[in-house]
Scaffold this active site. Structure first.
Site, short mmCIF file in Angstrom:
data_model
loop_
_atom_site.label_atom_id
_atom_site.label_comp_id
_atom_site.label_asym_id
_atom_site.label_seq_id
_atom_site.Cartn_x
_atom_site.Cartn_y
_atom_site.Cartn_z
N ASP A 169 -7.42 -3.16 2.90
CA ASP A 169 -6.24 -4.01 2.43
C ASP A 169 -6.76 -5.44 2.94
O ASP A 169 -5.75 -6.54 2.76
CB ASP A 169 -5.08 -3.46 2.83
CG ASP A 169 -4.51 -2.12 2.62
OD1 ASP A 169 -4.80 -2.00 1.40
OD2 ASP A 169 -4.16 -1.12 3.29
N ASP A 184 0.86 -1.09 -0.05
CA ASP A 184 0.12 -0.11 0.02
C ASP A 184 1.00 1.40 -0.08
O ASP A 184 1.98 1.19 0.39
CB ASP A 184 -0.74 0.12 1.35
CG ASP A 184 -2.02 1.15 1.30
OD1 ASP A 184 -2.43 1.34 0.06
OD2 ASP A 184 -2.39 1.55 2.33
N ASP A 212 -2.48 -1.36 5.64
CA ASP A 212 -2.90 -0.65 6.98
C ASP A 212 -4.52 -0.59 6.92
O ASP A 212 -5.17 -0.19 8.13
CB ASP A 212 -2.33 0.79 7.31
CG ASP A 212 -2.56 1.82 6.15
OD1 ASP A 212 -3.12 1.64 5.15
OD2 ASP A 212 -2.20 2.91 6.39
#
Length: 933
Positions: free
Chosen positions: A655, A329, A651
């Site tokens: 995700d 990410d 986070d």
């Protein structure tokens, strides 16, 4: 006519579709009917598995069944200590597995915590508070700053409403919401500005919306469903150990039966041969292997904690060691998640701003890296005042103290935090870097009123009293702000804003925007004494344009080196983000993620791709922008179909499905949501991408150590079996009695093997390509090394036995001495061989004293061997007798030949070079953007 999507409808169409009057809300009777139809507004946890069933499932593993069989055999032989040890191993492994699975299944419970506990709704023309799980489609919900959105709603009214959606969409900053319809039918979540999603937080303003989706039909519900459907992957280590266990059982039992049959055929007593065969089987099957693996992984976990990584599942460290792709990410992982002003444009000058994060330390520099003189720069001084005063955020300093190290005094270090909107916070930090703080200006300026930002004006203004007069300070989107400006501050003078000057400002804005900077314009004007400022239209007219500020969530400074190290290790780094393409591309270029010939795909492009199309492009794609949770999951599965071992970092709630589906999921410890942490196998306590590189190195080292002690244990066991097998085939007496076989197993398989589990990694470990996901445990010539060393150990042990026995073949005493020599030779050969196992080349390629635990383990094993040979009370038990100098000469030569001869051969040939990462092909790629106006 096609039916419109919710975001395409205007307010009247929305109310008609949901059969609700927006001014009075649903009636209680209608709400109850809809509750029966749609069910509670909550996330289901799916089918639950009882803790007892989870625990019992841990004992279905093949290796566990093998260990149970070894326990039974040990008990029949009277080896109760071995039996108790094996039972303890089984129980400990079962408890560890149970705890890991039980914790992993808490993902959905953590997800449910994000649901709002209560909601303010309009029912029967009254505003009431109800439990959020009672919401139904059609309910009119009222929200204000600090509220968590209780369901998916379509905004019908907003007032300066901003919503924090980073956990769901990956958007770096709060998103401004509006109530206007959006024409496009297919649009990413992050661009649905007229929608509010369950679990996200209102950070500013107020709003009203109509519930369109509840429970599992919400975007958060879709993620919950993805988590339920996603199965955790079996790690490569688990797969290989199961494979190894099956091989060992078949081979060991087959050879043991052959030894017993051969012995009986050559006249050995059946009962004695049966005991010898059973002893050989117990020794041949390395029942301590799961325990040593667990210990090696547990010690690796302790080292990882020191390196800021918390391992939730023991095999995950090893799995990360064979990762070939890291999907990361962007926000908070590759970047700092702290909006920072990096560039400014004033009167034709492009200025750079140094410093990172929220700490108000940095310099404002011109092109020649010379600091700007704030005292003599009117435009810069004015811009800083606007940044500090046309602002509702504040900068706060906190402290944390680190634990004192040896002979070092305890020190306190400050941490800086922003209270308020991150974009406004970046401007406060900018002003503070120039020495212009809100506290220093409060005594000079007094706020009269504020004209807050809204999504239509895209501006914010404040009216201030200053030295008997009044000022208007404004900031906002440059294109909207420029429409209100009649003048510009140029070379320290206020001049008319001509078309030429306006084009220069627009060109500067375009250049900064192309570099993925979030650009804000700054303007001001003095209020004349006869003017009356009644509204924003009165305030925001005939403004004097000052300049532009460009901000971005900057990359972490250590990440570029970490990505470079990953590349050298043959590991591809892929950025997957919900942010815009321009921002993602700029960050990726700064970090060196995109390789020449690499591609960037957007969520919109993914929507139009089949899985086959994605599989064809996934190897060449390095950045995915504006993606949804479903897209992330598709990307991970596509990479896995291409044979990659995938690590997924993140986070946010968005995700979690991909984190759980990946071969190893990695969550951020500081900014990560509980949902992402519970779905993960590894948590980075410092949210630092470079910690992943440390985990990879640790994982590779642990796996190589596991291969080292497998090599050691199996070569030793092959030597033991062949010693007995060849002797029986040649019609020799038993070279080892059953108790000696068990003692060899105890002395050599215990401490030395464990010491190999904590061995230091070889220097070129991170220059190797990742091993293949389907690589056999015996790959890279390990099987050959085991067999060749095992054969040599067995042959030379038998040779030592024969040389001693031939002195007087018919003497019972000489037979005991020959068995003692064979016993000592076998032990010493294995203890010398353990040092050879530390290197992929030979014993001479590494310092044998480097691993002090191994040195101590070998010395302790030698002491135990000498005790059995020379302590008189133990000699009758173990059927041994003292050895003289001639015996020791035979023993040491025979024990050393298998290792040293092979080592000398390796030295003479230069050793087999280890494979290194191949140089990647380079070809033209996406061009990096330079910030220039």
């Amino acid at each position: 006519m096609e039916q419109k999507m919710w975001h395409q409808m205007n307010t009247e169409e929305l109310q008609q579709a949901l059969s609700v009057d927006g001014s009075s809300g649903l009636s209680s009777v209608e709400a109850n009917k809809r509750l029966e139809i749609h069910g509670p507004n909550e996330l289901s946890e799916g089918e639950k598995v009882s803790p007892i069933a989870l625990f019992l499932n841990q004992f279905k593993d093949f290796m566990v069944l093998v260990l149970m069989g070894a326990t039974l055999i040990s008990g029949l032989l009277g080896e109760y200590l071995d039996a108790i040890t094996i039972v303890a191993i089984i129980v400990i492994n079962g408890i560890l597995g149970f705890v890991q699975e039980f914790r992993a299944e808490r993902s959905l419970r953590a997800l449910k915590k994000l649901s709002a506990p209560a909601a303010h709704v309009l029912r029967d023309n009254e505003v009431i508070q109800i439990p959020a799980d009672q919401l139904v489609p059609g309910d009119v919900v009222l929200l204000e700053s600090g509220d968590r959105i209780p369901a998916d709603i379509r905004w019908t009214e907003t007032n300066s409403c901003d919503v924090e959606e980073s956990a769901l969409t990956g958007e770096s900053v709060p998103v401004s919401k509006h109530a206007s319809p959006i024409d496009e039918a297919s649009i990413p979540l992050g661009d649905q500005r007229n929608f509010g999603f369950m679990g996200t937080m209102v950070t500013r303003g107020t709003g009203r919306g109509i519930v369109v989706r509840t429970g599992m039909n919400t975007e958060m519900g879709k993620i919950a469903d993805l988590i339920q459907q996603t199965e955790s992957m079996e790690t490569p280590l688990q797969h290989r150990l199961e494979q190894l266990g099956k091989i060992l059982i078949v081979v060991a039992l087959g050879l043991t039966v052959m030894v017993v049959i051969a012995g009986i055929m050559h006249g050995q007593p059946a009962y004695g041969m049966f005991l010898a065969g059973v002893s050989l089987a117990v020794a041949a099957i390395p029942e301590g292997l799961p325990a040593i693996v667990t210990i090696a992984l547990a010690l690796g976990v302790q080292r990882m904690i020191k390196r800021k990584a918390i391992v939730r599942k023991l095999p995950s460290v090893e799995t990360l060691g064979c990762a070939s792709v890291i999907c990361s990410d962007k926000t908070g992982t590759l970047t700092q998640n702290k909006m920072t002003v990096t560039h400014m444009w004033l009167g034709g000058r492009l200025l750079q701003v140094s410093g990172e994060g929220y700490e108000p330390i940095g310099h404002i520099l011109e092109d020649n890296n010379k600091a700007v003189d704030l005292k003599n720069d009117q435009a810069l001084r004015r811009l800083m005042q606007i940044a500090a005063l046309c602002n509702n955020a504040s900068l706060a300093e906190g402290y944390h103290s680190e634990k004192p190290k040896k002979k070092v005094k305890e020190e306190s270090s400050s941490t800086w935090e922003i209270k308020g909107d991150p974009t406004e916070g970046a401007l406060v930090v900018l002003a503070s870097k120039a020495g212009v703080t809100q506290q220093s200006l409060n005594g000079m300026y007094e706020r009269v009123c504020e004209f807050p930002f809204d999504s239509e004006r895209k501006r914010m203004s404040v009216q201030l009293k200053h030295q008997g007069g009044q000022l208007i300070y404004s900031k906002g989107a440059p294109d909207m702000l420029l429409e209100q400006c009649a003048y510009i501050l140029w070379d320290g003078k206020v001049v008319p804003f001509t078309g030429t000057l306006r084009q220069k400002v627009l060109a500067a804005n375009e250049g900064m925007a192309k570099s993925a900077l979030r650009v804000l314009g700054m303007a001001y004007r003095e209020v004349r004494s006869y003017e009356e400022v009644a509204n924003e239209n009165d305030a925001e007219c005939n403004l004097i344009f000052v300049g532009l500020t460009g901000m971005i969530d900057p990359p972490r400074k250590e990440v570029r080196d970490a990505i470079s190290k990953c590349r050298r290790a043959g590991i591809k780094t892929v950025m997957i983000t919900g942010d815009h393409q321009t921002t993602a591309e700029a960050i990726a270029n700064q970090l060196g993620i995109i390789q020449r010939g690499g591609m960037l795909l957007t969520g919109q492009q993914l929507e139009n791709m089949s899985d086959d199309d994605l599989d064809q492009k996934v190897d060449d794609t390095y950045v995915y922008a504006r993606v949804s949770p479903e897209h992330k999951l598709r990307i991970v599965k596509s990479l896995q179909r291409k044979g990659h071992v995938v690590a997924m970092t993140g986070d946010g709630v968005n995700d979690a499905p991909a984190i759980k589906a990946a071969d190893i999921g990695i969550a951020m410890g500081i900014t990560g949501t509980d949902v992402s942490k519970e779905a993960s196998a590894l948590i980075l306590s410092d949210d630092n991408f470079s910690t992943i590189v440390a985990a990879i190195e640790e994982g590779r080292g642990i796996y190589e150590n596991i291969r080292k002690f497998i090599r050691y244990l199996l070569a030793s066991n092959v030597g033991e079996i062949l010693t007995m097998f060849i002797a029986m085939m040649l019609g020799f007496p038993l070279p080892l009695v059953p108790i000696q076989i068990l003692w060899v197993n105890l002395v050599t398989d215990g401490l030395p093997a464990m010491a190999l589990g904590v061995d230091q990694a070889e220097k070129d470990l991170m220059e190797q390509r990742p091993r293949g996901a389907k690589e056999n445990i015996f790959a890279r010539r390990l099987g050959w090394k085991i067999i060749s060393r095992g054969i040599l150990i067995g042959v030379f042990t038998l040779l030592a036995f024969w040389l001693t026995l031939r002195v007087d073949p018919n003497s019972a005493e000489q037979l005991v001495k020959a068995q003692s020599v064979a016993f000592a030779t076998l032990v010493m050969a294995q203890l010398i061989h353990v040092f050879d196992c530390r290197s992929s080349r030979s014993i001479f390629h590494r310092n044998i004293l480097q691993n002090r635990y191994l040195v101590l383990a070998v010395l302790s094993s030698i002491v135990l061997l000498l005790a059995v040979l020379y302590i008189e009370p133990l000699q009758p038990v173990f059927k041994t007798m003292p050895l003289d100098l001639r015996d020791w000469a035979i023993t040491l030569v025979a024990a050393g030949v298998p290792t040293f001869v092979m080592g000398i051969g390796s030295v003479l040939t230069g050793g087999k070079p280890r494979k290194t990462t191949p140089t990647q092909k380079r070809s033209p790629l996406i061009k990096s953007t330079n910030i220039r106006a």
